[in-house]
Enzyme design. Sequence first.
Site, PDB file in Angstrom:
ATOM      1  N   MET A  58       0.808  -1.215   0.000  1.00  0.00           N
ATOM      2  CA  MET A  58       0.000   0.000   0.000  1.00  0.00           C
ATOM      3  C   MET A  58       0.845   1.271   0.000  1.00  0.00           C
ATOM      4  SD  MET A  58      -2.819  -1.459  -0.244  1.00  0.00           S
ATOM      5  CE  MET A  58      -3.950  -0.097  -0.141  1.00  0.00           C
ATOM      6  N   LEU A  95       5.211   3.525  -5.354  1.00  0.00           N
ATOM      7  CA  LEU A  95       6.632   3.594  -5.649  1.00  0.00           C
ATOM      8  C   LEU A  95       6.906   4.793  -6.555  1.00  0.00           C
ATOM      9  CD1 LEU A  95       7.074  -0.206  -6.328  1.00  0.00           C
ATOM     10  CD2 LEU A  95       7.907   1.030  -4.318  1.00  0.00           C
ATOM     11  N   HIS A  98      -4.684  -5.902  -8.576  1.00  0.00           N
ATOM     12  CA  HIS A  98      -5.609  -4.812  -8.221  1.00  0.00           C
ATOM     13  C   HIS A  98      -7.048  -5.351  -8.239  1.00  0.00           C
ATOM     14  CE1 HIS A  98      -6.960  -0.714  -7.748  1.00  0.00           C
ATOM     15  NE2 HIS A  98      -7.860  -0.936  -8.681  1.00  0.00           N
ATOM     16  N   GLU A 151       4.792   3.926 -14.512  1.00  0.00           N
ATOM     17  CA  GLU A 151       4.884   5.189 -13.790  1.00  0.00           C
ATOM     18  C   GLU A 151       3.528   5.769 -13.391  1.00  0.00           C
ATOM     19  OE1 GLU A 151       6.493   4.687 -16.707  1.00  0.00           O
ATOM     20  OE2 GLU A 151       8.627   4.832 -16.250  1.00  0.00           O
ATOM     21  N   GLU A 202      -8.220 -13.290  -7.197  1.00  0.00           N
ATOM     22  CA  GLU A 202      -6.851 -12.768  -7.130  1.00  0.00           C
ATOM     23  C   GLU A 202      -5.861 -13.901  -6.889  1.00  0.00           C
ATOM     24  OE1 GLU A 202      -6.214  -9.627  -4.278  1.00  0.00           O
ATOM     25  OE2 GLU A 202      -7.892  -8.457  -5.031  1.00  0.00           O
TER      26      GLU A 202
END
Length: 188
Positions: free
Chosen positions: A89, A92, A108, A141, A173
């Site tokens: 969480m 970066l 996600h 990014e 997931e």
Amino acid sequence: MNIAIFFSGNGSNMLNIKNAVDEKKIEANIKVYICNNRNAKGIKKLKESRDNLIIIDHHNFSSINNWEKEVEKHLKNLEISLICLAGFMKILSKKFVKRWERKIINIHPSLLPAFKGLNAQKQALNYGVKYSGCTIHYVNEELDSGEIIDQSIVGISKNETVSSLTKKILIEEHKIYINALRNIVKRN
């Protein structure tokens, strides 16, 4: 392939990956578990793997860049080839992501590109969609915008709650993370 798992919370995806590697469903080595939250519940789930656990609390650093420098020392020393974000969480930095381009994957809880960011399940319910799910993707990014590796769909029932939807998505997931990771390891 040497992998690192980053986590911040409960660690269910982290433990799922660990179990798949332990059971030889994935031919990889988990060299390190990096947790940025010293109070994460997932820490307790790493009973016999505590030697590979490094807690690097981001609160102890003056900036994300300083935290990332500390993390990268460990990643380089351990010759890490792939970083698996598993309930991590913390966003970066763009510099870090660029240095590790196509070497970071994330799970996600929505069908990206829909419902990026936090509280994706609540966003889906508020929007009134009939289906949601989860996406595994390469990290780039931009938040939750990297190349999609795989997705899994779940239906949303009439009386769905955030809690019930979260549980349904988490089951998916666990499946797609292992499949995606197995395929990435095979290709490399």
